[in-house]
Design a protein around this motif. Structure first.
Motif, PDB file in Angstrom:
ATOM      1  N   ALA A  86      20.124  17.007  14.306  1.00  0.00           N
ATOM      2  CA  ALA A  86      20.808  18.259  14.614  1.00  0.00           C
ATOM      3  C   ALA A  86      20.769  19.187  13.403  1.00  0.00           C
ATOM      4  N   THR A  87      20.897  20.483  13.681  1.00  0.00           N
ATOM      5  CA  THR A  87      20.890  21.471  12.609  1.00  0.00           C
ATOM      6  C   THR A  87      22.230  22.203  12.564  1.00  0.00           C
ATOM      7  N   ALA A  88      22.586  22.689  11.376  1.00  0.00           N
ATOM      8  CA  ALA A  88      23.776  23.520  11.203  1.00  0.00           C
ATOM      9  C   ALA A  88      23.411  24.999  11.146  1.00  0.00           C
ATOM     10  N   SER A  89      22.141  25.326  11.325  1.00  0.00           N
ATOM     11  CA  SER A  89      21.708  26.712  11.171  1.00  0.00           C
ATOM     12  C   SER A  89      22.201  27.593  12.312  1.00  0.00           C
ATOM     13  N   VAL A  90      22.406  28.861  11.991  1.00  0.00           N
ATOM     14  CA  VAL A  90      22.905  29.857  12.941  1.00  0.00           C
ATOM     15  C   VAL A  90      22.054  31.114  12.787  1.00  0.00           C
ATOM     16  N   GLU A  91      21.754  31.771  13.898  1.00  0.00           N
ATOM     17  CA  GLU A  91      21.067  33.043  13.853  1.00  0.00           C
ATOM     18  C   GLU A  91      21.576  33.943  14.968  1.00  0.00           C
ATOM     19  N   ILE A  92      21.331  35.237  14.837  1.00  0.00           N
ATOM     20  CA  ILE A  92      21.793  36.209  15.810  1.00  0.00           C
ATOM     21  C   ILE A  92      20.602  37.033  16.286  1.00  0.00           C
ATOM     22  N   PHE A  93      20.455  37.135  17.614  1.00  0.00           N
ATOM     23  CA  PHE A  93      19.380  37.925  18.224  1.00  0.00           C
ATOM     24  C   PHE A  93      19.948  39.246  18.713  1.00  0.00           C
ATOM     25  N   ASP A  94      19.256  40.325  18.379  1.00  0.00           N
ATOM     26  CA  ASP A  94      19.669  41.660  18.808  1.00  0.00           C
ATOM     27  C   ASP A  94      18.733  42.119  19.932  1.00  0.00           C
ATOM     28  N   PRO A  95      19.213  42.189  21.176  1.00  0.00           N
ATOM     29  CA  PRO A  95      18.340  42.585  22.286  1.00  0.00           C
ATOM     30  C   PRO A  95      17.789  43.997  22.162  1.00  0.00           C
ATOM     31  N   ARG A  96      18.460  44.867  21.397  1.00  0.00           N
ATOM     32  CA  ARG A  96      18.003  46.254  21.255  1.00  0.00           C
ATOM     33  C   ARG A  96      16.772  46.363  20.380  1.00  0.00           C
ATOM     34  N   THR A  97      16.650  45.485  19.401  1.00  0.00           N
ATOM     35  CA  THR A  97      15.506  45.525  18.487  1.00  0.00           C
ATOM     36  C   THR A  97      14.516  44.397  18.730  1.00  0.00           C
TER      37      THR A  97
END
Length: 384
Positions: A86-97
């Motif tokens: 498992a990973t502890a990484s986090v990311e955020i996707f912006d649908p506008r860009t």
């Protein structure tokens, strides 16, 4: 840990055309079917919407979570596969860009966890196997930081979390052994004011639940799943937040696990797919409609293909999107016709345990999943 699926759930033989009738909401609807291995599959050239690739995550993810934030962005947290930790990484996707950005990390590496958006815009992350099983944390998207809360009243992975009208979060079922061997009947409530967990009513049997749906009146439907000794069950029950108790309701027509559920606009629940046994040897494309007013399940339309380990979400127009699982295609159930329809460009590759998130404009972000080649980093977007 969920076992990886290897190979296809059925083999395609000679196609024999037949006519069948699906009963949906008490109305008989004609469906054109073709024989295909262990069942029948819908055919036809009409499509419902289209699927396009919109980007990639920074890492491949499956058994992860995807949460729509108040900003319209999507938080993608944790994940792993049976072959990878498992990973502890986090990311955020912006649908506008169409771009993703790293956004801090979790305190604990997690997969098979849950993520629930709280009214203040933070996200409650709960459980997972191994060292994550008894822990929870609050992730703050504005700062990219996470704070441990809890502990849970009992360790959990493969569980379900649902935000209630009281602003508490109901956490139910799952595995307490950290290795998938001991399902629990227990449930607990997270209080966002005190940041503590307290026990609530218990289910009638221990379950690793799938297809759990919040009903329009605020109650929670739990149908099927796996109980002790990995026995697959058909029983169903409803949690009443006012009483803090589970009450048995009608049973599924077929035992199911690793299935999915979604609610239609008039309050009927559609339970879809899954497998009938602990070995996952029989993959279903049948569905069942649950009427909360009567507590009864009845047969509904067939999916185009058998599926398990997949995602299903209710769309703003009242239809249901089905993505991933043991088939490569994406499809949409249209309640006006009572049919599952193909999606243009919907054949995007085999994915087990992806996520599907309805965005602010009504489109859907489909993220990750795994196959024999490992976890997928691709992001897709479905639009009508």
């Amino acid at each position: 840990m969920k076992p990886i699926y290897r190979g296809r759930p059925h083999t395609t033989g000679t196609m024999n055309r037949a006519l069948a009738v699906a009963v949906l909401f008490g109305v008989a609807l004609p469906l054109e079917l073709t024989g295909c291995g262990n069942g029948s599959t819908l055919t036809g050239g009409q499509t419902a919407g289209t699927l396009v690739t919109v980007g990639r995550m920074t890492v491949g993810r499956s058994l992860h979570t995807a949460t729509l934030l108040p900003t319209g962005e999507v938080l993608l947290a944790g994940g792993g596969t049976p072959e990878l930790p498992a990973t502890a990484s986090v990311e955020i996707f912006d649908p506008r860009t169409g771009l993703t950005r790293t956004a801090g990390g979790l305190k604990v590496a997690r997969e098979e966890h849950t993520a629930t958006l709280l009214p203040d815009g933070t996200v409650l992350i709960v459980g997972g196997p191994d060292s994550a099983a008894n822990s929870a944390e609050i992730y703050d998207p504005t700062s990219g930081s996470s704070t441990l809360v809890g502990p849970l009243t009992e360790p959990r992975s493969d569980h379900v979390a649902v935000l209630l009208d009281t602003r508490e979060v109901l956490i139910l079922g799952g595995d307490t052994s950290r290795v998938g061997a001991t399902p629990t009947a227990g449930a607990e409530l997270y209080d966002p004011v005190t940041r503590t967990f307290t026990p609530t009513g218990r289910m009638s049997i221990p379950r690793v639940p799938f297809g759990v749906v919040r009903l329009p009146d605020g109650r929670i439907l739990v149908a099927g799943g796996t109980t002790t000794e990995k026995r697959v069950v058909a029983s169903a029950e409803i949690y009443d937040p006012g009483a803090g108790q589970f009450t048995s309701t009608g049973s599924l027509l077929t035992t199911r696990r690793k299935h999915a559920g979604a609610v239609l606009s008039q309050g009927t629940v559609l339970i879809m797919g899954g497998t009938t046994d602990r070995s996952d040897s029989t993959v279903l494309h049948s569905t069942e409609a649950f009427d909360p007013a009567t507590g009864h399940f009845q047969p509904s339309a067939l999916m185009r293909f058998p599926r398990f380990k997949f995602a299903a979400v209710s769309l703003l127009d009242g239809s249901i999107l089905v993505a991933g699982g043991s088939e490569e295609t994406v499809e949409v159930f249209d309640p006006r016709t009572g049919r599952f329809m193909a999606v243009a460009n919907g054949d995007q590759g085999l994915r087990l345990f992806p996520t599907a998130t309805v965005l602010a404009d009504g489109s859907v972000l489909i993220a990750g999943g795994y196959s024999g080649n490992g976890s997928e980093a691709t992001l897709w977007r479905y639009s009508r």
